[in-house]
Motif scaffolding. Structure first.
Motif, short mmCIF file in Angstrom:
data_model
loop_
_atom_site.label_atom_id
_atom_site.label_comp_id
_atom_site.label_asym_id
_atom_site.label_seq_id
_atom_site.Cartn_x
_atom_site.Cartn_y
_atom_site.Cartn_z
N LEU A 89 7.18 11.37 -16.04
CA LEU A 89 8.04 10.23 -16.34
C LEU A 89 8.30 9.39 -15.09
CD1 LEU A 89 10.67 11.85 -18.76
CD2 LEU A 89 8.85 10.23 -19.35
N ILE A 90 8.54 10.06 -13.98
CA ILE A 90 8.76 9.34 -12.72
C ILE A 90 7.51 8.54 -12.34
CG2 ILE A 90 9.12 9.62 -10.24
CD1 ILE A 90 10.90 12.03 -10.92
N ALA A 91 6.33 9.16 -12.50
CA ALA A 91 5.08 8.48 -12.16
C ALA A 91 4.86 7.25 -13.03
CB ALA A 91 3.90 9.45 -12.31
N VAL A 92 5.17 7.35 -14.33
CA VAL A 92 4.99 6.20 -15.22
C VAL A 92 5.95 5.07 -14.85
CG1 VAL A 92 5.25 5.40 -17.60
CG2 VAL A 92 4.08 7.55 -17.14
N LEU A 93 7.21 5.41 -14.64
CA LEU A 93 8.20 4.38 -14.29
C LEU A 93 7.86 3.71 -12.96
CD1 LEU A 93 11.50 6.23 -15.34
CD2 LEU A 93 10.35 4.35 -16.53
N LEU A 94 7.46 4.51 -11.98
CA LEU A 94 7.06 3.92 -10.70
C LEU A 94 5.81 3.07 -10.84
CD1 LEU A 94 7.59 6.94 -8.24
CD2 LEU A 94 8.97 4.86 -8.41
N GLY A 95 4.86 3.54 -11.67
CA GLY A 95 3.63 2.78 -11.88
C GLY A 95 3.88 1.44 -12.53
N LEU A 96 4.74 1.41 -13.53
CA LEU A 96 5.07 0.14 -14.20
C LEU A 96 5.69 -0.85 -13.23
CD1 LEU A 96 6.53 1.51 -17.56
CD2 LEU A 96 4.42 0.18 -17.29
N ARG A 97 6.43 -0.33 -12.28
CA ARG A 97 7.14 -1.21 -11.35
C ARG A 97 6.32 -1.58 -10.12
NH1 ARG A 97 12.31 -2.77 -10.41
NH2 ARG A 97 12.96 -3.07 -8.24
N LEU A 98 5.52 -0.66 -9.63
CA LEU A 98 4.92 -0.83 -8.30
C LEU A 98 3.42 -1.09 -8.29
CD1 LEU A 98 6.78 2.05 -6.39
CD2 LEU A 98 7.42 -0.37 -6.55
N LEU A 99 2.69 -0.65 -9.33
CA LEU A 99 1.24 -0.85 -9.29
C LEU A 99 0.88 -2.31 -9.52
CD1 LEU A 99 -0.24 2.23 -11.20
CD2 LEU A 99 -0.13 1.84 -8.74
N PRO A 100 -0.08 -2.84 -8.78
CA PRO A 100 -0.47 -4.25 -8.94
C PRO A 100 -1.22 -4.48 -10.25
CG PRO A 100 -1.98 -3.15 -7.43
CD PRO A 100 -0.89 -2.16 -7.74
N ARG A 101 -0.97 -5.61 -10.85
CA ARG A 101 -1.69 -5.98 -12.07
C ARG A 101 -3.04 -6.57 -11.68
NH1 ARG A 101 1.54 -6.05 -16.58
NH2 ARG A 101 3.79 -5.85 -16.19
N GLU A 102 -4.10 -5.97 -12.18
CA GLU A 102 -5.45 -6.43 -11.87
C GLU A 102 -6.18 -6.75 -13.17
OE1 GLU A 102 -7.30 -3.36 -9.62
OE2 GLU A 102 -6.12 -3.74 -7.80
N PRO A 103 -6.88 -7.86 -13.23
CA PRO A 103 -7.61 -8.18 -14.45
C PRO A 103 -8.79 -7.24 -14.65
CG PRO A 103 -8.18 -9.72 -12.69
CD PRO A 103 -7.04 -8.88 -12.17
N VAL A 147 0.83 -1.20 0.00
CA VAL A 147 0.00 0.00 0.00
C VAL A 147 0.87 1.25 0.00
CG1 VAL A 147 -1.70 1.32 1.32
CG2 VAL A 147 -1.97 -1.15 1.08
N ARG A 148 1.97 1.23 0.73
CA ARG A 148 2.88 2.38 0.75
C ARG A 148 3.47 2.63 -0.64
NH1 ARG A 148 4.55 4.16 5.82
NH2 ARG A 148 3.82 2.88 7.56
N ARG A 149 3.82 1.55 -1.34
CA ARG A 149 4.38 1.71 -2.69
C ARG A 149 3.34 2.30 -3.64
NH1 ARG A 149 6.80 -3.39 -1.32
NH2 ARG A 149 5.12 -4.50 -2.38
N ILE A 150 2.12 1.80 -3.55
CA ILE A 150 1.05 2.33 -4.41
C ILE A 150 0.81 3.80 -4.09
CG2 ILE A 150 -1.40 2.14 -4.98
CD1 ILE A 150 -1.19 -0.85 -4.33
N ALA A 151 0.87 4.17 -2.80
CA ALA A 151 0.64 5.55 -2.40
C ALA A 151 1.68 6.49 -3.02
CB ALA A 151 0.68 5.67 -0.87
N VAL A 152 2.92 6.04 -3.11
CA VAL A 152 3.98 6.86 -3.72
C VAL A 152 3.63 7.14 -5.19
CG1 VAL A 152 6.39 6.87 -4.47
CG2 VAL A 152 5.79 6.08 -2.18
N VAL A 153 3.15 6.12 -5.90
CA VAL A 153 2.80 6.28 -7.31
C VAL A 153 1.62 7.24 -7.46
CG1 VAL A 153 2.09 5.10 -9.42
CG2 VAL A 153 3.61 3.95 -7.80
N VAL A 154 0.59 7.05 -6.66
CA VAL A 154 -0.62 7.86 -6.77
C VAL A 154 -0.33 9.33 -6.46
CG1 VAL A 154 -2.92 8.26 -5.80
CG2 VAL A 154 -2.15 5.94 -6.29
#
Length: 502
Positions: free
Chosen positions: A193-207, A26-33
């Motif tokens: 750019l930072i948001a996209v790179l963090l999102g690719l790495r940290l956001l969970p994949r959801e169907p 959740v902390r990682r997702i919060a950084v991206v958001v």
């Protein structure tokens, strides 16, 4: 089953994390958001201070350049209603990343625009990306955190929502005084750019989910309704009076919004409306929506007055004005840290009441503002007011999510976002009209001008009182739900401790 117990069971997280702490995911997702939200929300305010420069650089009038702001607001308002359906249809992660990419690419294009027409069109494209970013990010974060940790999660999300209206003019003034107006758009590129790179790495994949067919009728009605209301309110603020264009736009916006409400309430299963308006049957959600609407008006209505006061009455330049507005950011930052922890202990509704009371007390000095009021006193009042806004805005949303539960997040988030933005637009328009009428009746002396600003802040005080009443209702409804969830937390913690000892 009682209503309260039904709410509690609906809102229970499937796997309770350690009480009072957010999981690493959740902390990682919060950084991206938060990173993505900073870019989109910053651009909502940073451009306002550049309008005068743009008229000279693009060789056009202020009435044309004003559309640089208006086009962004219209696009942003039109796209928010579809976020819930789109997130289900293509997946929240994919939609979030696409919105950041669109926003960043449009920002680069805005920076290279050569004419006012090009810049206005590109700002509309930028608004589409910006309008999707924050609601979708909130959906991802709220679903992962669950209602048990909603207070701290929403305090994190609230950081850019409260701070960017404050720091935006400051950053805009510094950029205009330095590298020039194009950099108010280029500054979004590294953040995006930072948001996209963090999102690719940290956001969970959801169907992707089965979203069903798009409610096209509802989308057309509510999107055009939001455009009509946003444009009408923006023009009301610009013109300072009810012109024919303002009346037509507001009337069309209200009519289309009313048509959407009737349409959404008549849709029968298995069809699904674009926005689930049955959520308003929940008194807590309805109260949270009123509070969010009023707090949006108080925040943005108040923030437009102080820059004008510093420039019109105290004759400060853009950079100095931006720096003088900065102290409210310190108060908001402190509130963001404290709001989540306080809401966990006493509930979001009661926390919002405390914030609302602070808002009222801190607005009183501005009602009494004079032509020679001490800058130190004004800065201290801004710190306290920023603190009050931070302690009320996100806790009210926290309480709404808590009583609704996880499965209603996709439907609740766009509606809260719409109400906050429409509330901000309406508050700004009304306050500007009050200010302009008062200025027209003044004698033009510094004392007369400052009295006009005091009268406008009186209306901000009224809006803040409305928000306080709504949060009082919210606190009363949330209290039994909050108590039940606290009991669940204690029981889960006790079971974990017993299991550990065994």
């Amino acid at each position: 089953m009682s209503t309260d117990s039904a709410r509690t069971s609906t809102g229970a997280a499937p796997a309770a994390p350690t009480p009072g702490k957010l999981s690493p995911e959740v902390r990682r997702i919060a950084v991206v958001v938060v990173t993505g939200a900073v870019a989109s929300l910053l651009d909502s305010t940073i451009v306002n201070i550049a309008l005068n420069d743009l008229t000279h650089e693009l060789h056009t009038g202020l009435d044309t350049v004003q559309w640089v702001v208006t086009a962004y607001m219209l696009a942003l308002a039109s796209v928010i209603p579809v976020t819930g359906w789109a997130a289900r249809r293509v997946g929240a992660r994919r939609l979030y990343l696409a919105s950041i990419v669109l926003f960043t690419v449009a920002s680069v294009a805005c920076g290279f625009a050569q004419t006012s027409g090009q810049l206005i069109a590109l700002r509309a494209l930028q608004g589409i990306g910006g309008g999707l970013t924050l609601p979708v990010g909130q959906m991802i974060l709220a679903r992962k955190a669950g209602p048990q940790n909603m207070a701290r999660v929403m305090s994190i999300v609230g950081i850019p929502m409260v701070l960017t209206p404050v720091v935006g003019p400051t950053i805009g003034g510094l950029l205009l005084d330095g590298p020039g107006w194009r950099w108010i758009f280029f500054v979004n590129v590294p953040i995006g750019l930072i948001a996209v790179l963090l999102g690719l790495r940290l956001l969970p994949r959801e169907p992707a989910e089965n979203a069903g067919p798009l409610d096209v009728t509802g989308l057309v009605a509510i999107s055009l309704g939001m455009i009509g209301l946003t444009y009408g309110l923006a023009e009301l603020g610009n013109q300072g009076k009810f012109t024919t264009a303002v009346v037509v736009a507001l009337a069309a916006g209200l009519a289309l919004t009313a048509a959407f409400v009737l349409h959404a309430l008549r849709i029968k299963q298995p069809r699904r409306p674009l926005l689930d308006l049955h959520l308003y049957r929940d008194k807590a959600f309805a109260a949270a929506c009123v509070a969010t609407f009023a707090l949006g008006g108080a925040l943005y209505g108040g923030m437009i007055l102080m820059p004008l006061y510093y420039q019109a009455v105290r004759h400060e330049d853009a950079v100095t004005t931006g720096l003088l507005l900065g102290p409210s950011g310190f108060g908001a930052a402190a509130a963001m840290w404290l709001a989540g922890r306080t809401a966990e202990r006493i509930g979001g509704g009661l926390t919002a009441i405390i914030g609302g009371a602070v808002n009222i007390v801190s607005t009183l000095p501005f009602v009494l503002i004079g032509p020679h009021t001490s800058y130190v006193a004004l800065c201290l009042a801004l710190v306290v007011r920023g603190f009050g806004i931070g302690m009320s805005m996100m806790p009210a949303m926290t309480a709404a999510y808590r009583v609704l539960g996880r499965n209603k997040i996709n439907d609740a988030t766009p509606q809260l976002s719409i109400l906050q933005r429409v509330g901000g637009s309406m508050g700004t328009a009304i306050i500007v009209v009050v200010l302009q009428n008062s200025l027209a009746d003044s004698d033009g002396t510094p004392a007369g001008l400052s009295d006009s600003f005091g009268a406008a802040f009186g209306w901000v005080l009224v809006v803040t009182l409305v928000a306080l009443l709504a949060t009082a209702v919210l606190a009363a409804i949330e209290r039994p739900v909050f108590a039940a969830q606290r009991a669940q937390k204690r029981q889960a913690a006790a079971e974990q401790a017993t299991t550990g000892k065994a």
